[in-house]
Scaffold this active site. Structure first.
Site, short mmCIF file in Angstrom:
data_model
loop_
_atom_site.label_atom_id
_atom_site.label_comp_id
_atom_site.label_asym_id
_atom_site.label_seq_id
_atom_site.Cartn_x
_atom_site.Cartn_y
_atom_site.Cartn_z
CD GLN A 78 -19.54 31.42 -44.79
OE1 GLN A 78 -19.55 31.05 -45.95
NE2 GLN A 78 -18.86 30.79 -43.84
CG HIS A 119 -31.21 39.19 -36.09
ND1 HIS A 119 -31.54 39.83 -37.26
CD2 HIS A 119 -29.88 39.44 -35.90
CE1 HIS A 119 -30.47 40.44 -37.75
NE2 HIS A 119 -29.45 40.21 -36.94
CG ASP A 163 -26.55 41.79 -37.43
OD1 ASP A 163 -27.07 40.86 -38.08
OD2 ASP A 163 -27.04 42.25 -36.38
NE ARG A 181 -17.92 29.00 -54.86
CZ ARG A 181 -18.27 28.19 -53.88
NH1 ARG A 181 -17.35 27.57 -53.16
NH2 ARG A 181 -19.54 27.96 -53.63
CG HIS A 219 -22.44 30.02 -50.01
ND1 HIS A 219 -21.23 29.74 -50.63
CD2 HIS A 219 -22.36 29.44 -48.79
CE1 HIS A 219 -20.45 29.04 -49.80
NE2 HIS A 219 -21.12 28.84 -48.67
CG ASN A 241 -21.71 26.40 -51.28
OD1 ASN A 241 -20.67 26.07 -51.85
ND2 ASN A 241 -21.88 26.28 -49.97
CD GLU A 242 -20.51 22.85 -48.89
OE1 GLU A 242 -21.14 22.88 -47.81
OE2 GLU A 242 -19.28 22.86 -48.94
CG ASN A 261 -17.46 23.48 -52.01
OD1 ASN A 261 -16.98 23.82 -53.08
ND2 ASN A 261 -18.51 24.08 -51.46
CE1 TYR A 265 -13.12 23.70 -46.20
CE2 TYR A 265 -15.13 22.88 -47.21
CZ TYR A 265 -14.27 23.92 -46.92
OH TYR A 265 -14.57 25.18 -47.36
CD GLU A 320 -16.65 26.25 -49.94
OE1 GLU A 320 -16.58 25.62 -48.85
OE2 GLU A 320 -17.65 26.87 -50.30
#
Ligand code: PNW
Length: 497
Positions: free
Chosen positions: A38, A58, A71, A96, A141, A185-186, A326, A328, A398
C-alpha cells in the site's frame, strides 16, 4: 428540589466528574500502521519480484475503482525517512509496517536473500529506533510472491513450511531489534475475503472450499512461525509474536437472534482464534458441526471444512504472546424473513445460515462500502474476547476512518475520539488488559480495490506530486495531542487544535 437534595446531587456530580477520568493507563502505547504494497511502490526495483497484487492490478486495471495500482504508491521505498519524520512528529510510540516477501526472497523460497531488500528494512528499523520509535513488524500483509501463488498459494499445504522458512529469515535479519512481531495480517480477509468473493488478489473465486483450506494452512503457518521463534529466538531476544485478526462486531437484532449472532462471531473471529487461544484448541465446535451438516446437505463426500489431526491441534494451540486485532465496523444480525434474500457479507455464500446482516439504525457510513460507524462495537468485541479466551494482553493493531475527500476530516477526529473512549471504558469498566492502540493509517495509501479514492491517512499524500508530499490533517494534530497528553481530555475541533 430542597437544599439537601441539591447538596447531595452536587456531591454526586462532583464524584462522577472525578470518576470520568479520560487518561490512559501508564504504559499504554499509541502507534500507526501501514502495509508494504500500500505504501512502498518500487514494485520492480531493488531486486523485488512480482507479487500477487502486481499481477492482479496489471492484468486488468478495472479491478481497482480508479484503475490505479501500487507501482509507485507513496514511494515509501525511497521516502522512508519522511515517514519516520511523520511518526516522530506525531509522537508515536511504535510504527507498524509490513515486509514484502518478494523483496526479501525473490524466488519466494529462502535459498536466496536479496540484500538490497533486506537493507531497506534494516535501515527503516534503525531509523525508527534512533528516534525512540519501536518498529512493529507484520511479516505478511497480503502480497504473496507470485511464484508461490502459481503453486497454489495459501491452499497448498506446503505454504506452511515456506512461511516458516521466510519467518526464519526475518528473525535472523531483524530479530535483534524487533520486540513485537505479527505473522499474518487478517487471515479472515486473506482467506474468506479472497476465495469467497474473488475481488481481492489473486482474484480466485472458490467459495465453499478455498477459504477453509486457506484458513487451516494460515493457522498452521502462523503456529510454525510462532514455535520457531519460541524455541530458537525468544531465549535470546525476548520478543513477542502474534497474528492480527480482522474482527467485525455482530450484535443480535433481538433476543431470538442471540444464538445466531454468536454463530456468526464464531465464524469470523472464532475460526481464526479458537485453535490458537482456546483451552481445548481446534475449530469452534459450533462451526465444525454446522459445516459437517452443510457439506452433507450439499452432497460432498467429506466435510468441505478440513479437519485437524490431534497433532495439528496441539501444534496450533497456545501459539500466542498477546491477542492482536484490527477493528473498524459492526453489523446487526437477524434471521431472514420468508422470501427475503440472505446476506453473505462478510461470510461468502458458504455458510447458508438463512440470515440477514445489516447496519444499525443511525450508524454513519464511511467512504468504503463496508464501513459503518458503531463505537460500542470495539468495547463489546474486547469483552467477548476476554470472556472467551481469558485475561490476555490485547493490542489493537488497526482502527481508523475512511473518507472520500480528506480535507475536512472532523469526522475522522470524531471517529478516533469515540472509538478510543470505548477502548478506555473496556480498560476501566470491564478490566480488559488493552496495552496498545494503532491508527490506520499513517499516510493516505493504496486502499486495495478502492485505489486512491478512499482515504484513511492521518497525513494527506499528494499523489500528483512526484515527491508525494505528505501534509498533516486536523486528525493528525488531534492524535498527536492525545498521545502527548496520554488522555482524551483534549480539544476535538479543527480550530482549537
Ligand atoms: C484492513 N472489512 O482491511 C487492512 O489490514 C488494511 O490493509 C486496509 O487498508 C484497512 O483495513 C482499511 O480497509 C480490511 O470488509 C478490509 O470489514 C476489509 C474489511 C476490514 C478491513
Amino acid at each position: 428540589m430542597d437544599w439537601i437534595q441539591a447538596v447531595v446531587l452536587s456531591a454526586v456530580l462532583a464524584v462522577s466528574w472525578a470518576a470520568e477520568d479520560l487518561s490512559f493507563p501508564p504504559g499504554f502505547r499509541f502507534g500507526a500502521a501501514t502495509a508494504a504494497y500500500q505504501v512502498e511502490g518500487a514494485w520492480n526495483e531493488g531486486g523485488r519480484t512480482e507479487c500477487t497484487w502486481d499481477k492482479f492490478v496489471h492484468e486488468d486495471p478495472r479491478r481497482v475503482a480508479d484503475q490505479s495500482n501500487g507501482d509507485v504508491a507513496c514511494n515509501s521505498y525511497h521516502l522512508w525517512k519522511k515517514d519516520i519524520e511523520i511518526a516522530e512528529e506525531l509522537g508515536l510510540h511504535f510504527y507498524r509496517f509490513s515486509i514484502s516477501w518478494s523483496r526479501i526472497l525473490p524466488t519466494g523460497f529462502s535459498n536466496q536473500i536479496n540484500e538490497e531488500g533486506a537493507n531497506y528494512y534494516s535501515n527503516l528499523i534503525d531509523g525508527l529506533l534512533e528516534k525512540g520509535i519501536e518498529p512493529l513488524v507484520t511479516m505478511y500483509h497480503w502480497d504473496l510472491p507470485q511464484s508461490l501463488q502459481d503453486l497454489g498459494g495459501w491452499t497448498n499445504p506446503l505454504i506452511v513450511d515456506w512461511f516458516e522458512d521466510y519467518a526464519r529469515v526475518l528473525y535472523n535479519l531483524y530479530g535483534d531489534r524487533i520486540k513485537h512481531w505479527l505473522t499474518l495480517n487478517e487471515p479472515l480477509i486473506m482467506c474468506d475475503g479472497v476465495y469467497n468473493t474473488g475481488v481481492f488478489a489473486p482474484g480466485l473465486f472458490s467459495p465453499e472450499v478455498g477459504a477453509y483450506y486457506c484458513n487451516k494452512y494460515a493457522l498452521l503457518a502462523h503456529a510454525k512461525a510462532w514455535r520457531l521463534y519460541d524455541e530458537e529466538f525468544k531465549p535470546k531476544y525476548h520478543g513477542k509474536v502474534s497474528l492480527a485478526n480482522q474482527l467485525v462486531w455482530f450484535d443480535p437484532k433481538t433476543k431470538e437472534d442471540e444464538a445466531l449472532a454468536e454463530l456468526v462471531i464464531e465464524n469470523c473471529a472464532g475460526r481464526y482464534s479458537h485453535a490458537i487461544y482456546s483451552k481445548e484448541g481446534g475449530w469452534p465446535p459450533s462451526i465444525e458441526k454446522h459445516m459437517q451438516e452443510l457439506s452433507k446437505k450439499r452432497g460432498y463426500p467429506r466435510s468441505m471444512f478440513p479437519s485437524f489431526t490431534q497433532e495439528e491441534i496441539e501444534l496450533i494451540r497456545g501459539t500466542h504472546d498477546y491477542y492482536a486485532f484490527n477493528h473498524y465496523t459492526s453489523r446487526i444480525v437477524r434471521y431472514a424473513e420468508e422470501g427475503e434474500e440472505f446476506s453473505t457479507w462478510p461470510l461468502g455464500d458458504a455458510v447458508d445460515l438463512n440470515l440477514k446482516i445489516e447496519k444499525g439504525e443511525g450508524w454513519a457510513q464511511g467512504a468504503s462500502s463496508w464501513f459503518f460507524v458503531n463505537p460500542p462495537g470495539i468495547r463489546n468485541q474486547l469483552i467477548w474476547l476476554k470472556q472467551k479466551y481469558g485475561d490476555l494482553e490485547f493490542m489493537i493493531t488497526e482502527n481508523g476512518f475512511a473518507t472520500f475527500d480528506g480535507r475536512d476530516d472532523q469526522d475522522r477526529i470524531q471517529y478516533y475520539r469515540d472509538y478510543l473512549e470505548q477502548v478506555l471504558l473496556a480498560i476501566k469498566e470491564d478490566g480488559v488488559n488493552v496495552t496498545a492502540y494503532t491508527a490506520w493509517t499513517l499516510i493516505d495509501n493504496f486502499e486495495w480495490m478502492d485505489g486512491y479514492n478512499v482515504k484513511f491517512g492521518l497525513y494527506e499524500v499528494d499523489f500528483n506530486d512526484p515527491e508525494r508530499k505528505r501534509t498533516p490533517r486536523a486528525s493528525a494534530h488531534y492524535y498527536a495531542s492525545v498521545i502527548k497528553s496520554h488522555s482524551l481530555d483534549v480539544p476535538t475541533t479543527r480550530n482549537e487544535l
